[in-house]
Design a protein around this motif. Structure first.
Motif, PDB file in Angstrom:
ATOM      1  N   LEU A   5      30.899  36.719  35.853  1.00 48.71           N
ATOM      2  CA  LEU A   5      31.595  35.810  36.764  1.00 48.71           C
ATOM      3  C   LEU A   5      33.081  35.725  36.459  1.00 48.71           C
ATOM      4  CD1 LEU A   5      31.511  33.752  39.038  1.00 48.71           C
ATOM      5  CD2 LEU A   5      30.921  32.028  37.352  1.00 48.71           C
ATOM      6  N   VAL A   6      33.448  35.707  35.195  1.00 52.56           N
ATOM      7  CA  VAL A   6      34.855  35.585  34.829  1.00 52.56           C
ATOM      8  C   VAL A   6      35.659  36.787  35.332  1.00 52.56           C
ATOM      9  CG1 VAL A   6      34.668  36.639  32.544  1.00 52.56           C
ATOM     10  CG2 VAL A   6      36.411  34.933  32.970  1.00 52.56           C
ATOM     11  N   SER A   7      35.045  37.969  35.377  1.00 49.00           N
ATOM     12  CA  SER A   7      35.737  39.152  35.881  1.00 49.00           C
ATOM     13  C   SER A   7      36.025  39.023  37.364  1.00 49.00           C
ATOM     14  CB  SER A   7      34.895  40.402  35.640  1.00 49.00           C
ATOM     15  OG  SER A   7      34.711  40.621  34.283  1.00 49.00           O
ATOM     16  N   VAL A   8      35.054  38.526  38.117  1.00 43.62           N
ATOM     17  CA  VAL A   8      35.244  38.350  39.554  1.00 43.62           C
ATOM     18  C   VAL A   8      36.337  37.326  39.819  1.00 43.62           C
ATOM     19  CG1 VAL A   8      34.142  37.607  41.696  1.00 43.62           C
ATOM     20  CG2 VAL A   8      32.864  38.998  40.058  1.00 43.62           C
ATOM     21  N   VAL A   9      36.320  36.218  39.095  1.00 42.19           N
ATOM     22  CA  VAL A   9      37.330  35.172  39.280  1.00 42.19           C
ATOM     23  C   VAL A   9      38.719  35.717  38.986  1.00 42.19           C
ATOM     24  CG1 VAL A   9      38.188  32.973  38.375  1.00 42.19           C
ATOM     25  CG2 VAL A   9      35.758  33.253  38.870  1.00 42.19           C
ATOM     26  N   ALA A  10      38.852  36.433  37.891  1.00 41.81           N
ATOM     27  CA  ALA A  10      40.161  36.972  37.511  1.00 41.81           C
ATOM     28  C   ALA A  10      40.608  38.066  38.477  1.00 41.81           C
ATOM     29  CB  ALA A  10      40.110  37.511  36.096  1.00 41.81           C
ATOM     30  N   ASP A  11      39.705  38.964  38.874  1.00 39.09           N
ATOM     31  CA  ASP A  11      40.067  40.080  39.749  1.00 39.09           C
ATOM     32  C   ASP A  11      40.410  39.643  41.164  1.00 39.09           C
ATOM     33  OD1 ASP A  11      39.669  41.771  37.646  1.00 39.09           O
ATOM     34  OD2 ASP A  11      37.686  42.449  38.301  1.00 39.09           O
ATOM     35  N   GLU A  12      39.758  38.625  41.655  1.00 40.22           N
ATOM     36  CA  GLU A  12      39.991  38.169  43.018  1.00 40.22           C
ATOM     37  C   GLU A  12      41.188  37.227  43.128  1.00 40.22           C
ATOM     38  OE1 GLU A  12      38.360  39.294  45.702  1.00 40.22           O
ATOM     39  OE2 GLU A  12      37.247  40.632  44.364  1.00 40.22           O
ATOM     40  N   GLY A  13      41.846  36.960  42.020  1.00 40.20           N
ATOM     41  CA  GLY A  13      43.033  36.120  42.061  1.00 40.20           C
ATOM     42  C   GLY A  13      42.734  34.639  42.111  1.00 40.20           C
ATOM     43  N   LEU A  14      41.473  34.272  41.953  1.00 38.06           N
ATOM     44  CA  LEU A  14      41.131  32.855  41.975  1.00 38.06           C
ATOM     45  C   LEU A  14      41.628  32.149  40.720  1.00 38.06           C
ATOM     46  CD1 LEU A  14      37.508  33.110  43.387  1.00 38.06           C
ATOM     47  CD2 LEU A  14      39.596  32.574  44.622  1.00 38.06           C
ATOM     48  N   GLY A  15      41.971  32.924  39.712  1.00 40.51           N
ATOM     49  CA  GLY A  15      42.484  32.344  38.482  1.00 40.51           C
ATOM     50  C   GLY A  15      43.767  31.553  38.697  1.00 40.51           C
ATOM     51  N   LEU A  16      44.502  31.889  39.762  1.00 38.95           N
ATOM     52  CA  LEU A  16      45.736  31.161  40.056  1.00 38.95           C
ATOM     53  C   LEU A  16      45.451  29.733  40.503  1.00 38.95           C
ATOM     54  CD1 LEU A  16      47.629  33.974  41.986  1.00 38.95           C
ATOM     55  CD2 LEU A  16      47.899  33.318  39.594  1.00 38.95           C
ATOM     56  N   LEU A  17      44.252  29.486  40.979  1.00 36.10           N
ATOM     57  CA  LEU A  17      43.877  28.149  41.434  1.00 36.10           C
ATOM     58  C   LEU A  17      43.352  27.271  40.306  1.00 36.10           C
ATOM     59  CD1 LEU A  17      42.026  29.200  44.697  1.00 36.10           C
ATOM     60  CD2 LEU A  17      44.375  28.389  44.473  1.00 36.10           C
ATOM     61  N   LEU A  18      43.137  27.855  39.145  1.00 37.70           N
ATOM     62  CA  LEU A  18      42.584  27.119  38.013  1.00 37.70           C
ATOM     63  C   LEU A  18      43.687  26.456  37.206  1.00 37.70           C
ATOM     64  CD1 LEU A  18      39.994  29.784  36.818  1.00 37.70           C
ATOM     65  CD2 LEU A  18      39.584  27.809  38.286  1.00 37.70           C
ATOM     66  N   ASP A  19      43.358  25.369  36.527  1.00 43.87           N
ATOM     67  CA  ASP A  19      44.324  24.664  35.686  1.00 43.87           C
ATOM     68  C   ASP A  19      44.532  25.354  34.342  1.00 43.87           C
ATOM     69  OD1 ASP A  19      44.673  22.735  37.611  1.00 43.87           O
ATOM     70  OD2 ASP A  19      43.111  21.443  36.802  1.00 43.87           O
ATOM     71  N   ALA A  20      43.558  26.119  33.883  1.00 43.02           N
ATOM     72  CA  ALA A  20      43.631  26.809  32.596  1.00 43.02           C
ATOM     73  C   ALA A  20      43.359  28.296  32.815  1.00 43.02           C
ATOM     74  CB  ALA A  20      42.597  26.217  31.628  1.00 43.02           C
ATOM     75  N   PRO A  21      43.793  29.136  31.892  1.00 39.79           N
ATOM     76  CA  PRO A  21      43.558  30.571  32.045  1.00 39.79           C
ATOM     77  C   PRO A  21      42.071  30.909  31.888  1.00 39.79           C
ATOM     78  CG  PRO A  21      44.496  30.106  29.901  1.00 39.79           C
ATOM     79  CD  PRO A  21      44.523  28.822  30.665  1.00 39.79           C
ATOM     80  N   VAL A  22      41.694  32.041  32.444  1.00 38.44           N
ATOM     81  CA  VAL A  22      40.329  32.532  32.299  1.00 38.44           C
ATOM     82  C   VAL A  22      40.162  33.071  30.886  1.00 38.44           C
ATOM     83  CG1 VAL A  22      38.674  34.235  33.134  1.00 38.44           C
ATOM     84  CG2 VAL A  22      40.204  33.094  34.744  1.00 38.44           C
ATOM     85  N   ARG A  23      39.101  32.679  30.218  1.00 34.63           N
ATOM     86  CA  ARG A  23      38.836  33.150  28.859  1.00 34.63           C
ATOM     87  C   ARG A  23      37.448  33.749  28.799  1.00 34.63           C
ATOM     88  NH1 ARG A  23      41.804  30.757  24.621  1.00 34.63           N
ATOM     89  NH2 ARG A  23      40.698  32.308  23.420  1.00 34.63           N
ATOM     90  N   ARG A  24      37.272  34.751  27.965  1.00 43.46           N
ATOM     91  CA  ARG A  24      35.963  35.371  27.759  1.00 43.46           C
ATOM     92  C   ARG A  24      35.554  35.181  26.307  1.00 43.46           C
ATOM     93  NH1 ARG A  24      36.092  41.026  31.085  1.00 43.46           N
ATOM     94  NH2 ARG A  24      37.536  40.306  32.667  1.00 43.46           N
ATOM     95  N   VAL A  25      34.292  34.903  26.125  1.00 45.80           N
ATOM     96  CA  VAL A  25      33.725  34.849  24.777  1.00 45.80           C
ATOM     97  C   VAL A  25      32.600  35.869  24.774  1.00 45.80           C
ATOM     98  CG1 VAL A  25      32.587  33.455  23.029  1.00 45.80           C
ATOM     99  CG2 VAL A  25      34.274  32.409  24.547  1.00 45.80           C
ATOM    100  N   ALA A  26      32.818  36.962  24.077  1.00 48.17           N
ATOM    101  CA  ALA A  26      31.841  38.044  24.075  1.00 48.17           C
ATOM    102  C   ALA A  26      31.821  38.697  22.705  1.00 48.17           C
ATOM    103  CB  ALA A  26      32.211  39.070  25.139  1.00 48.17           C
ATOM    104  N   GLY A  27      30.910  39.597  22.551  1.00 46.32           N
ATOM    105  CA  GLY A  27      30.851  40.361  21.309  1.00 46.32           C
ATOM    106  C   GLY A  27      32.055  41.276  21.191  1.00 46.32           C
TER     107      GLY A  27
END
Length: 59
Positions: A5-27
């Motif tokens: 989901l975080v990839s879709v949000v970041a790729d589609e530019g929806l991250g600009l509508l968020l108050d904080a940056p998109v972060r990933r927690v992965a291996g």
């Protein structure tokens, strides 16, 4: 393969509508070690997830 989901949000530019940056927690991007102690160092942990969530809520 489904994109996280975080990839879709970041790729589609929806991250600009968020108050904080998109972060990933992965291996980590390394081959999974055989030793248990090394395996724990590359997999996501409760502590890493909690720390990331706290960082984002303090943003």
């Amino acid at each position: 393969m489904l994109e996280p989901l975080v990839s879709v949000v970041a790729d589609e530019g929806l991250g600009l509508l968020l108050d904080a940056p998109v972060r990933r927690v992965a291996g980590e991007c390394v081959p999974l070690p055989f030793a248990d102690t090394l395996e724990e160092s590359v997999l996501p942990t409760v502590g890493r997830v909690t720390r990331t969530v706290r960082d984002l809520t303090a943003y």
